[in-house]
Design a protein around this motif. Structure first.
Motif, PDB file in Angstrom:
ATOM      1  N   GLY A 285       0.818  -1.208   0.000  1.00 27.77           N
ATOM      2  CA  GLY A 285       0.000   0.000   0.000  1.00 27.77           C
ATOM      3  C   GLY A 285       0.852   1.258   0.000  1.00 27.77           C
ATOM      4  O   GLY A 285       0.580   2.224  -0.721  1.00 27.77           O
ATOM      5  N   LYS A 286       1.916   1.262   0.809  1.00 31.43           N
ATOM      6  CA  LYS A 286       2.803   2.427   0.860  1.00 31.43           C
ATOM      7  C   LYS A 286       3.605   2.559  -0.431  1.00 31.43           C
ATOM      8  O   LYS A 286       3.839   3.661  -0.922  1.00 31.43           O
ATOM      9  N   LEU A 287       4.038   1.419  -0.985  1.00 30.06           N
ATOM     10  CA  LEU A 287       4.791   1.458  -2.237  1.00 30.06           C
ATOM     11  C   LEU A 287       3.937   2.007  -3.379  1.00 30.06           C
ATOM     12  O   LEU A 287       4.437   2.722  -4.242  1.00 30.06           O
ATOM     13  N   LEU A 288       2.663   1.670  -3.374  1.00 27.60           N
ATOM     14  CA  LEU A 288       1.757   2.204  -4.396  1.00 27.60           C
ATOM     15  C   LEU A 288       1.762   3.730  -4.373  1.00 27.60           C
ATOM     16  O   LEU A 288       1.826   4.386  -5.413  1.00 27.60           O
ATOM     17  N   ASN A 289       1.696   4.274  -3.172  1.00 31.82           N
ATOM     18  CA  ASN A 289       1.696   5.726  -3.017  1.00 31.82           C
ATOM     19  C   ASN A 289       3.020   6.324  -3.474  1.00 31.82           C
ATOM     20  O   ASN A 289       3.053   7.320  -4.214  1.00 31.82           O
ATOM     21  N   VAL A 290       4.127   5.704  -3.071  1.00 28.44           N
ATOM     22  CA  VAL A 290       5.451   6.198  -3.456  1.00 28.44           C
ATOM     23  C   VAL A 290       5.648   6.108  -4.959  1.00 28.44           C
ATOM     24  O   VAL A 290       6.115   7.054  -5.610  1.00 28.44           O
ATOM     25  N   TYR A 291       5.286   4.962  -5.555  1.00 27.17           N
ATOM     26  CA  TYR A 291       5.465   4.765  -6.996  1.00 27.17           C
ATOM     27  C   TYR A 291       4.620   5.739  -7.797  1.00 27.17           C
ATOM     28  O   TYR A 291       5.038   6.227  -8.851  1.00 27.17           O
ATOM     29  N   PHE A 292       3.404   6.037  -7.293  1.00 30.81           N
ATOM     30  CA  PHE A 292       2.526   6.969  -7.997  1.00 30.81           C
ATOM     31  C   PHE A 292       3.193   8.333  -8.106  1.00 30.81           C
ATOM     32  O   PHE A 292       3.250   8.935  -9.196  1.00 30.81           O
ATOM     33  N   TYR A 293       3.723   8.831  -6.998  1.00 28.15           N
ATOM     34  CA  TYR A 293       4.292  10.177  -7.021  1.00 28.15           C
ATOM     35  C   TYR A 293       5.639  10.231  -7.729  1.00 28.15           C
ATOM     36  O   TYR A 293       5.957  11.229  -8.398  1.00 28.15           O
ATOM     37  N   ILE A 294       6.447   9.191  -7.600  1.00 24.10           N
ATOM     38  CA  ILE A 294       7.716   9.182  -8.332  1.00 24.10           C
ATOM     39  C   ILE A 294       7.445   9.185  -9.838  1.00 24.10           C
ATOM     40  O   ILE A 294       8.067   9.942 -10.595  1.00 24.10           O
ATOM     41  N   SER A 295       6.515   8.341 -10.278  1.00 26.03           N
ATOM     42  CA  SER A 295       6.173   8.283 -11.703  1.00 26.03           C
ATOM     43  C   SER A 295       5.557   9.595 -12.172  1.00 26.03           C
ATOM     44  O   SER A 295       5.854  10.074 -13.280  1.00 26.03           O
ATOM     45  N   LEU A 296       4.693  10.179 -11.348  1.00 23.62           N
ATOM     46  CA  LEU A 296       4.062  11.455 -11.684  1.00 23.62           C
ATOM     47  C   LEU A 296       5.109  12.554 -11.838  1.00 23.62           C
ATOM     48  O   LEU A 296       5.086  13.330 -12.811  1.00 23.62           O
TER      49      LEU A 296
END
Length: 430
Positions: A285-296
């Motif tokens: 769940g935390k990785l999803l949030n991190v990956y979303f913002y890094i990719s964004l």
């Protein structure tokens, strides 16, 4: 820092060198070939990739799974990898020589080199999966990076007086396959892992090939999700448009850099059961949030500078890359977020759900492309890809939310990403 976070960050560091070298090599190739020939060259490599995926039969995934669980001796997996690769190479050679008059470029036949390339990449895939499943992220990435640097040097310094890209680079690029296989074989032997010509028990044989079959189907479908639109663009559009599109989709290596670690670092952690289900799901769940913002953030940076940078790096013939990237960016962000989810389901032996989700996404992509490409040229393919990637992500996240409570709003909370990074940084200092 927890062992979970430490292993993820370790994988991140070593994977970075591979992505940077691959990106530079890609720019060098694009500058030498131009948009038209770049499309032709990478379409060839893409087609060879499908052959490799077909003959790998999901065995690389099974090797990683069973070695991480320590259920099959790595020496037996090593021996099986060599035997399978040799049999596949002989079979491929017979097909090419008996049924197909295969050539890489008009008037130049590279049958033997292509067979060596396919054999080398097959064996490399198997052996790298074996090494990654030992939680060794350093060695494979260093080996891949060194080979990329050698290819870059060849293009930049032109060691032959009568340098001709088609005559020299293509066969040398293909010979990188067997070179990688030799290096990986030597590395494992140096680590005192030797091929053992013994057969696992019948129970493990059944489990091994059952997992391999599901992994094979998923890997083929995932490759189709990333590349099947190449064929439609090749049919409907010009070579230049295809070259622009392929180079744009290659930017997903930049966007997917951090999420790609899930398949190499996260998978063994999920499989081994070192961390309980609840802890892993919270981390996902935390990785999803991190990956979303890094990719964004990466997409925003590329979108801001891409209009000027793309023609400078790739050449004036790649004028379509910028609008194509803008259309692909939303889909790439969601595809990045799908990476830890698909890895979680694979590690929990829930591949059937990955397969179902990706099959639906491919059908959506093909349907959208058949409608949009004739109407909007290559830009329709970019829009169709974004629609397909988004569909794939939302199917995976819906399944994950049934297993673990994860409100979609958490995907957008900057606070979660900041807390995740700060907590791991604080643990590292301590």
């Amino acid at each position: 820092m927890s062992s979970f976070s430490k292993k993820l960050l370790n994988g991140f560091a070593w994977r970075l060198s591979l992505y940077v070298s691959s990106f530079i090599l890609n720019i060098c190739v694009a500058n030498y070939l131009g948009a038209g020939k770049t499309g032709e060259f990478y379409l060839l490599i893409s087609n060879l990739t499908y052959i490799i995926l077909f003959f790998s039969a999901g065995i690389d995934g099974a090797i990683g799974y069973f070695n991480a669980r320590k259920e099959i001796d790595p020496g037996k997996l090593f021996f099986f990898s060599i035997v399978w690769s040799l049999i596949a190479a002989v079979f491929i050679f017979l097909i090419y020589t008996v049924l197909i008059n295969f050539s890489v470029l008009p008037g130049q036949s590279y049958v033997f080199i292509i067979v060596l390339y396919l054999f080398g990449n097959l064996l490399t895939n198997f052996l790298s999966a074996l090494i990654y499943s030992m939680h060794n992220n350093k060695a494979p990435n260093i080996i891949f990076t060194v080979v990329n640097v050698l290819l870059i040097s060849f293009v930049l310094f032109k060691p032959f007086s009568a340098f001709d890209f088609d005559a020299w680079f293509v066969p040398i690029y293909l010979l990188s396959g067997p070179v990688l296989a030799i290096i990986f074989t030597g590395f494992l032997i140096k680590k005192r892992i030797f091929p053992l010509a013994t057969i696992p028990s019948q129970v493990y044989q059944q489990k091994f090939f059952s997992f391999a079959g599901k992994a094979f189907l998923f890997s083929m479908l995932y490759a189709l999700l990333l590349r099947c639109d190449y064929w439609l663009i090749d049919f409907f559009c010009s070579e230049s448009a295809l070259g622009n599109y392929i180079q744009t989709t290659k930017l997903n290596q930049v966007i997917m850099f951090v999420p790609a670690l899930a398949s190499f670092t996260l998978f063994p952690l999920v499989v081994t059961g070192v961390h309980n289900d609840e802890e892993v799901e919270k981390k996902i769940g935390k990785l999803l949030n991190v990956y979303f913002y890094i990719s964004l953030i990466l997409c925003i940076v590329i979108a801001i500078g891409g209009y000027w940078v793309f023609p400078y790096l790739y050449g004036k013939s790649f004028s379509q890359m910028y609008p194509l990237f803008l259309l692909l960016a939303p889909g790439l962000i969601l595809l990045a977020c799908s990476s830890p989810l698909s890895t979680l389901f694979s590690g929990k032996d829930l591949l059937y759900f990955n397969i179902k989700s990706i099959s639906i996404a491919i059908l959506i992509m093909i349907s959208a492309d058949l409608i949009l490409i004739p109407a909007f040229n290559v830009y329709g393919a970019a829009a169709g890809s974004t629609l397909a990637y988004a569909s794939y992500f939302f199917m995976l996240i819906s399944r994950f939310r049934k297993i673990h409570h994860f409100p979609l709003v958490e995907l957008l909370q900057i606070k979660l990403m900041r807390n995740f990074i700060q907590s791991n940084y604080a643990k590292k200092i301590q």
